[in-house]
Design an enzyme around this catalytic site. Structure first.
Site, PDB file in Angstrom:
ATOM      1  N   PHE A  91     -20.124  13.066  13.452  1.00  0.00           N
ATOM      2  CA  PHE A  91     -20.621  12.104  12.469  1.00  0.00           C
ATOM      3  C   PHE A  91     -19.462  11.758  11.546  1.00  0.00           C
ATOM      4  CE2 PHE A  91     -22.442  10.473   8.614  1.00  0.00           C
ATOM      5  CZ  PHE A  91     -23.494   9.685   9.061  1.00  0.00           C
TER       6      PHE A  91
ATOM      7  N   ASP B 217     -11.071  15.031   9.915  1.00  0.00           N
ATOM      8  CA  ASP B 217     -12.110  14.515   9.023  1.00  0.00           C
ATOM      9  C   ASP B 217     -12.651  15.686   8.208  1.00  0.00           C
ATOM     10  OD1 ASP B 217     -14.421  13.683   7.785  1.00  0.00           O
ATOM     11  OD2 ASP B 217     -15.251  12.668   9.528  1.00  0.00           O
TER      12      ASP B 217
ATOM     13  N   LYS C 234     -16.662  12.960  -0.638  1.00  0.00           N
ATOM     14  CA  LYS C 234     -17.796  13.754  -1.108  1.00  0.00           C
ATOM     15  C   LYS C 234     -17.486  14.551  -2.371  1.00  0.00           C
ATOM     16  CE  LYS C 234     -20.360  14.006   3.254  1.00  0.00           C
ATOM     17  NZ  LYS C 234     -21.504  13.186   2.836  1.00  0.00           N
TER      18      LYS C 234
END
Length: 477
Positions: free
Chosen positions: A165, A250, A279
């Site tokens: 994802f 990532d 985030k």
């Protein structure tokens, strides 16, 4: 016009007062109806169906307070956004300071001092990289990485893993390993190649075409908390160097201390060509992402003065976002949150591993630091197996709701499943959780998992209700 005259005009404007607190109090009763009417009605239906529509009104650190004043322990932390907890005073002070300073924000035909300071601070944690490009989000960081890799290598292919994802904009969606997110959105970016996670032979085959610009991978996959084999990431880096492809980590969810290291990739001694973060860097208040990269890649993109703005994002280096990033890094360092995540994570992992030995429905436990997955699987005993099979025949992964719903309703613990049709409950708590919070987590999970082994029982009665809802929804479709 003199500065004094300008100040007088601005002071007159400041007399206007917009009371957000009063507005929230006045319209609180419309929270769900507003969303159903003007936004995502399906999300409202989900919350109401599973009983999560409690109306959270306050957040403090790792805790949420609902409209009735009840306190919950948040193990989602906004999908990992609130690494330093909600509404940290140091972050609030930093943002208030920026707002009070009348800074010349987003001049565009200038460069931001705060952005330079944040870039310097980030590269201090990742000294083998040289340059930083700021974005508004993790998805934007992925999009930038795709463009940078293609420009730097002159190749168009991107390799990614199944179950990955990386975001939901078109470039990021093209690297998404879950088909449910792709369905109905048309053609995606060409040249993207999916391979199995943890399969170096498949990576070798894909890279050997010498058409691949980059291999983009989560060191620990968020959808399922899937762990790399011990030699996988190091082997992947070696293959990328062999074939001239870039190795991109990532770290949007795994970075900034989440796994007990500043970057998860550090557990395996790997030094990527690009690292993507977001985030937690926002502090939970101002969205921000970043691409950390090697100098030769960056200079391939921004190669001449007439290419100085060949890639960018209007709000990416805004002062509030940069201040939020600086304050967040300061809190992580000053409060020792990386070390704390390693310690509390080790405690929780050990506790869940002990539960896996006691309870047959717990298939496996995995993770690092405070990124933990508890996977449930088909039981051995006949009575449990029959109930499990019935639920799974209605909707794959439905059993996990028999864990997360009682956790929420009976124990005031907010957790969720690690992905669509997934059998893993994922924990991503704030890095500030305490030993008392760990006690709370362990008691709650132990009680709920124990209840799930009692057939018939309240948990399986809930399962029947959920199955009925799922069947009705299927019939409606």
């Amino acid at each position: 016009m003199t500065n004094t005259a300008i100040d007088e005009i601005l002071s007159q404007r400041s007399d206007a007062h917009f009371d957000i607190a009063a507005l929230l109090a006045e319209r609180e009763s419309e929270r769900y109806s507003l969303h159903a009417r003007h936004m995502n009605e399906m999300m409202v239906r989900v919350l109401q169906t599973i009983g999560f529509d409690v109306g959270f009104r306050q957040g403090k650190g790792q805790y949420l307070i609902d409209r009735a004043g009840d306190r919950y322990l948040d193990l989602l932390s906004g999908w990992g956004v609130f690494g330093i907890g909600r509404n940290h005073p140091a972050l609030r002070d930093a943002l208030n300071s920026v707002l009070a300073s009348d800074l010349p924000n987003l001049v565009q035909m200038d460069v931001s001092l705060l952005a330079g300071l944040l870039a310097e601070r980030l590269l201090g944690f990742v000294p083998y990289l040289d340059k930083v490009f700021f974005t508004n989000s993790g998805t934007e960081a992925i999009e930038a990485a795709i463009k940078f890799a293609r420009r730097a290598t002159g190749r168009s292919g991107i390799v990614y893993c199944d179950h990955a994802f990386h975001g939901l904009s078109y470039g990021a969606l093209s690297l998404n390993g879950d088909p449910i997110f792709r369905e109905g959105f048309g053609a995606l970016v060409p040249g993207c190649v999916q391979i199995p996670f943890n399969d170096l032979a498949a990576l070798d085959k894909a890279l050997s075409t010498r058409e691949i610009a980059a291999f983009i991978v989560e060191p620990i996959q968020g959808k399922g908390v899937n762990m790399p084999d011990d030699l996988y990431l190091r082997g992947a880096q070696a293959l990328c160097r062999k074939y001239g492809s870039l190795f991109v980590a990532d770290e949007i969810q795994t970075g900034l201390g989440r796994t007990g290291k500043f970057l998860a990739i550090e557990h395996w001694g790997v030094e990527p060509d690009m690292v993507l973060i977001a985030k937690t860097l926002s502090g939970g208040h101002v969205p921000v992402g970043a691409v950390l990269t090697r100098k030769h890649i960056f200079e391939k993109v921004f190669s001449r003065m007439d290419r100085a703005v060949v890639h960018g994002s209007t709000f990416a280096k805004n002062d509030l976002a940069m201040a939020a990033g600086l304050a967040t890094l300061e809190v992580i360092e000053s409060e020792g949150l990386i070390r704390k995540a390693a310690q509390t994570g080790a405690r929780l992992l050990a506790s869940f591993e002990a539960m896996a030995e006691r309870y047959e429905l717990v298939k496996s436990v995995r993770g690092k630091g405070l990124m933990i997955g508890i996977e449930f699987g088909a039981p051995r005993s006949l009575k449990l197996k029959a109930s499990w099979t019935l639920l799974e025949s209605v909707s794959a992964g439905l059993f996990c709701q028999l864990i997360t719903i009682p956790l929420f309703k009976d124990h005031k613990v907010l957790a969720q499943v690690a992905g669509h049709a997934n059998h893993t409950v994922k924990l991503l708590p704030s890095l500030v959780i305490t030993d008392a919070d760990c006690d709370w987590i362990e008691r709650a999970f132990d009680a709920v998992i124990a209840d799930s082994h009692r057939v018939p029982g309240a948990v399986w009665s809930l399962g029947k209700t959920l199955a009925d809802h799922a069947l009705k929804a299927r019939a409606a479709r």
